[in-house]
Design a protein around this motif. Structure first.
Motif, PDB file in Angstrom:
ATOM      1  N   CYS A 108       0.944  -1.292  -0.072  1.00  0.00           N
ATOM      2  CA  CYS A 108       0.105   0.017  -0.126  1.00  0.00           C
ATOM      3  C   CYS A 108       1.007   1.166   0.017  1.00  0.00           C
ATOM      4  O   CYS A 108       1.114   1.697   1.072  1.00  0.00           O
ATOM      5  N   TYR A 109       1.091   1.817  -1.264  1.00  0.00           N
ATOM      6  CA  TYR A 109       1.947   3.084  -1.379  1.00  0.00           C
ATOM      7  C   TYR A 109       0.883   4.192  -1.429  1.00  0.00           C
ATOM      8  O   TYR A 109      -0.067   3.820  -1.763  1.00  0.00           O
ATOM      9  N   THR A 110       1.607   5.296  -1.206  1.00  0.00           N
ATOM     10  CA  THR A 110       0.602   6.451  -1.265  1.00  0.00           C
ATOM     11  C   THR A 110       0.015   6.850  -2.696  1.00  0.00           C
ATOM     12  O   THR A 110       0.735   6.826  -3.496  1.00  0.00           O
ATOM     13  N   HIS A 111      -1.191   6.685  -2.747  1.00  0.00           N
ATOM     14  CA  HIS A 111      -2.026   7.200  -3.820  1.00  0.00           C
ATOM     15  C   HIS A 111      -2.318   8.677  -3.927  1.00  0.00           C
ATOM     16  O   HIS A 111      -2.196   9.342  -2.752  1.00  0.00           O
ATOM     17  N   ALA A 112      -2.414   9.210  -5.104  1.00  0.00           N
ATOM     18  CA  ALA A 112      -2.545  10.623  -5.052  1.00  0.00           C
ATOM     19  C   ALA A 112      -3.793  11.250  -4.305  1.00  0.00           C
ATOM     20  O   ALA A 112      -3.624  12.389  -3.812  1.00  0.00           O
ATOM     21  N   GLU A 113      -4.916  10.549  -4.515  1.00  0.00           N
ATOM     22  CA  GLU A 113      -5.996  10.916  -3.808  1.00  0.00           C
ATOM     23  C   GLU A 113      -5.703  11.226  -2.317  1.00  0.00           C
ATOM     24  O   GLU A 113      -6.142  12.103  -1.478  1.00  0.00           O
ATOM     25  N   ILE A 114      -5.076  10.305  -1.752  1.00  0.00           N
ATOM     26  CA  ILE A 114      -4.839   9.991  -0.052  1.00  0.00           C
ATOM     27  C   ILE A 114      -3.929  11.227   0.293  1.00  0.00           C
ATOM     28  O   ILE A 114      -3.735  11.712   1.215  1.00  0.00           O
ATOM     29  N   HIS A 115      -2.788  11.281  -0.694  1.00  0.00           N
ATOM     30  CA  HIS A 115      -1.464  12.273  -0.416  1.00  0.00           C
ATOM     31  C   HIS A 115      -2.486  13.692  -0.475  1.00  0.00           C
ATOM     32  O   HIS A 115      -2.080  14.550   0.497  1.00  0.00           O
ATOM     33  N   ALA A 116      -3.313  14.009  -1.371  1.00  0.00           N
ATOM     34  CA  ALA A 116      -3.996  15.296  -1.183  1.00  0.00           C
ATOM     35  C   ALA A 116      -4.870  15.377  -0.130  1.00  0.00           C
ATOM     36  O   ALA A 116      -4.956  16.185   0.477  1.00  0.00           O
ATOM     37  N   LEU A 117      -5.748  14.541   0.024  1.00  0.00           N
ATOM     38  CA  LEU A 117      -6.700  14.677   1.517  1.00  0.00           C
ATOM     39  C   LEU A 117      -5.790  14.694   2.576  1.00  0.00           C
ATOM     40  O   LEU A 117      -6.437  15.126   3.668  1.00  0.00           O
ATOM     41  N   SER A 118      -4.566  14.016   2.916  1.00  0.00           N
ATOM     42  CA  SER A 118      -3.865  13.919   3.941  1.00  0.00           C
ATOM     43  C   SER A 118      -3.374  15.257   4.265  1.00  0.00           C
ATOM     44  O   SER A 118      -3.034  15.846   5.471  1.00  0.00           O
ATOM     45  N   LYS A 119      -3.129  16.217   3.189  1.00  0.00           N
ATOM     46  CA  LYS A 119      -2.623  17.589   3.286  1.00  0.00           C
ATOM     47  C   LYS A 119      -3.812  18.510   3.531  1.00  0.00           C
ATOM     48  O   LYS A 119      -3.616  19.545   4.445  1.00  0.00           O
ATOM     49  N   SER A 120      -5.054  18.185   3.169  1.00  0.00           N
ATOM     50  CA  SER A 120      -6.213  19.080   3.327  1.00  0.00           C
ATOM     51  C   SER A 120      -7.498  18.270   3.460  1.00  0.00           C
ATOM     52  O   SER A 120      -7.915  17.969   2.385  1.00  0.00           O
ATOM     53  N   ALA A 145     -10.151   1.792  -1.944  1.00  0.00           N
ATOM     54  CA  ALA A 145      -9.710   2.337  -0.994  1.00  0.00           C
ATOM     55  C   ALA A 145      -9.879   3.916  -1.016  1.00  0.00           C
ATOM     56  O   ALA A 145     -10.002   4.542   0.009  1.00  0.00           O
ATOM     57  N   CYS A 146      -9.246   4.356  -1.965  1.00  0.00           N
ATOM     58  CA  CYS A 146      -9.442   5.936  -2.311  1.00  0.00           C
ATOM     59  C   CYS A 146     -10.720   6.570  -2.216  1.00  0.00           C
ATOM     60  O   CYS A 146     -11.140   7.662  -1.876  1.00  0.00           O
ATOM     61  N   PHE A 147     -11.719   5.726  -2.870  1.00  0.00           N
ATOM     62  CA  PHE A 147     -13.144   6.247  -3.105  1.00  0.00           C
ATOM     63  C   PHE A 147     -13.361   6.160  -1.728  1.00  0.00           C
ATOM     64  O   PHE A 147     -14.292   6.954  -1.443  1.00  0.00           O
ATOM     65  N   GLN A 148     -13.167   5.125  -0.680  1.00  0.00           N
ATOM     66  CA  GLN A 148     -13.615   5.258   0.613  1.00  0.00           C
ATOM     67  C   GLN A 148     -13.335   6.585   1.365  1.00  0.00           C
ATOM     68  O   GLN A 148     -14.141   6.891   2.117  1.00  0.00           O
ATOM     69  N   ALA A 149     -12.035   6.925   0.962  1.00  0.00           N
ATOM     70  CA  ALA A 149     -11.400   8.107   1.902  1.00  0.00           C
ATOM     71  C   ALA A 149     -12.167   9.178   1.373  1.00  0.00           C
ATOM     72  O   ALA A 149     -12.254  10.045   2.126  1.00  0.00           O
ATOM     73  N   ILE A 150     -12.497   9.333   0.020  1.00  0.00           N
ATOM     74  CA  ILE A 150     -12.960  10.452  -0.457  1.00  0.00           C
ATOM     75  C   ILE A 150     -14.401  10.697   0.062  1.00  0.00           C
ATOM     76  O   ILE A 150     -14.852  11.539   0.557  1.00  0.00           O
ATOM     77  N   SER A 151     -15.267   9.820   0.128  1.00  0.00           N
ATOM     78  CA  SER A 151     -16.607   9.731   0.517  1.00  0.00           C
ATOM     79  C   SER A 151     -16.468   9.907   2.275  1.00  0.00           C
ATOM     80  O   SER A 151     -17.404  10.736   2.671  1.00  0.00           O
ATOM     81  N   ASP A 152     -15.526   9.332   2.796  1.00  0.00           N
ATOM     82  CA  ASP A 152     -15.539   9.706   4.160  1.00  0.00           C
ATOM     83  C   ASP A 152     -15.073  11.205   4.672  1.00  0.00           C
ATOM     84  O   ASP A 152     -15.416  11.750   5.628  1.00  0.00           O
ATOM     85  N   SER A 153     -14.337  11.629   3.693  1.00  0.00           N
ATOM     86  CA  SER A 153     -14.012  13.182   4.097  1.00  0.00           C
ATOM     87  C   SER A 153     -15.123  14.209   3.607  1.00  0.00           C
ATOM     88  O   SER A 153     -14.806  15.259   4.096  1.00  0.00           O
ATOM     89  N   GLY A 154     -16.172  13.743   3.019  1.00  0.00           N
ATOM     90  CA  GLY A 154     -17.248  14.570   2.579  1.00  0.00           C
ATOM     91  C   GLY A 154     -16.949  15.316   1.277  1.00  0.00           C
ATOM     92  O   GLY A 154     -17.924  16.409   1.162  1.00  0.00           O
ATOM     93  N   ILE A 155     -16.305  14.812   0.324  1.00  0.00           N
ATOM     94  CA  ILE A 155     -15.984  15.189  -0.880  1.00  0.00           C
ATOM     95  C   ILE A 155     -17.329  14.845  -1.786  1.00  0.00           C
ATOM     96  O   ILE A 155     -17.926  13.614  -1.757  1.00  0.00           O
ATOM     97  N   LYS A 156     -17.943  15.723  -2.412  1.00  0.00           N
ATOM     98  CA  LYS A 156     -19.388  15.552  -3.146  1.00  0.00           C
ATOM     99  C   LYS A 156     -19.103  15.124  -4.604  1.00  0.00           C
ATOM    100  O   LYS A 156     -19.884  14.817  -5.334  1.00  0.00           O
TER     101      LYS A 156
END
Length: 161
Positions: A108-120, A145-156
């Motif tokens: 599990c290396y860092t994906h671009a979506e997780i990297h962006a969400l971890s910064k903001s 995994a990234c789609f779950q992180a996106i939906s958990d962060s509230g991105i619409k």
């Protein structure tokens, strides 16, 4: 509910602009020398000179085929952060979402979506682009995994190439 928009389905100029910015960021990252792993340096004991071994072959074999870039947007047009994938680093959030979705924790290396969400973590939309060695774009739909992180962060809204 997250709204997904594929690159060829975009109708608004706003979405086109930020998807182009994501593509541009990925192309710039690909041309960056930091993305390519440096060749191995060896000091020869006889003459003490430092030599590079296999410079050209290392660049060809160690450079990955694709670069992913994700741009998180707050409000109506304020760029929050830009994230890139990494083939050498990981993030605890990436590992947690990967294990939660049944993926191996070893890969599990860092994906671009997780990297962006971890910064903001607070964003309204995310734009994802995938660029190959020739600079052309490909499908960049987020993984589970990234789609779950996106939906958990509230991105619409998720827009991808």
């Amino acid at each position: 509910m997250v709204r997904e928009i594929r690159g060829n389905e975009i109708t608004s100029n706003f979405d086109k602009y930020y998807l182009e910015k994501a593509i541009e960021a990925a192309r710039k990252r690909y041309s960056d020398s930091d993305f390519q792993r440096p060749s191995t340096e060896v000091v020869d004991g006889r003459d003490g000179k430092c030599r590079r071994l296999g410079t050209e072959s290392n660049k060809q074999t160690r450079t990955k085929r694709y670069v992913f870039a994700a741009i998180a947007i707050k409000g109506r047009g304020r760029t929050s952060t830009t994230g890139f994938n990494s083939y050498t680093k990981t993030h605890p959030k990436q590992k947690w979402y990967s294990i939660r979705n049944g993926e191996s924790p070893d890969r599990c290396y860092t994906h671009a979506e997780i990297h962006a969400l971890s910064k903001s973590p607070r964003a309204d939309a995310i734009y994802i682009a995938r660029v190959d060695r020739q600079g052309s774009t490909g499908l960049a739909r987020p993984c589970r995994a990234c789609f779950q992180a996106i939906s958990d962060s509230g991105i619409k809204k998720v827009v991808y190439t």
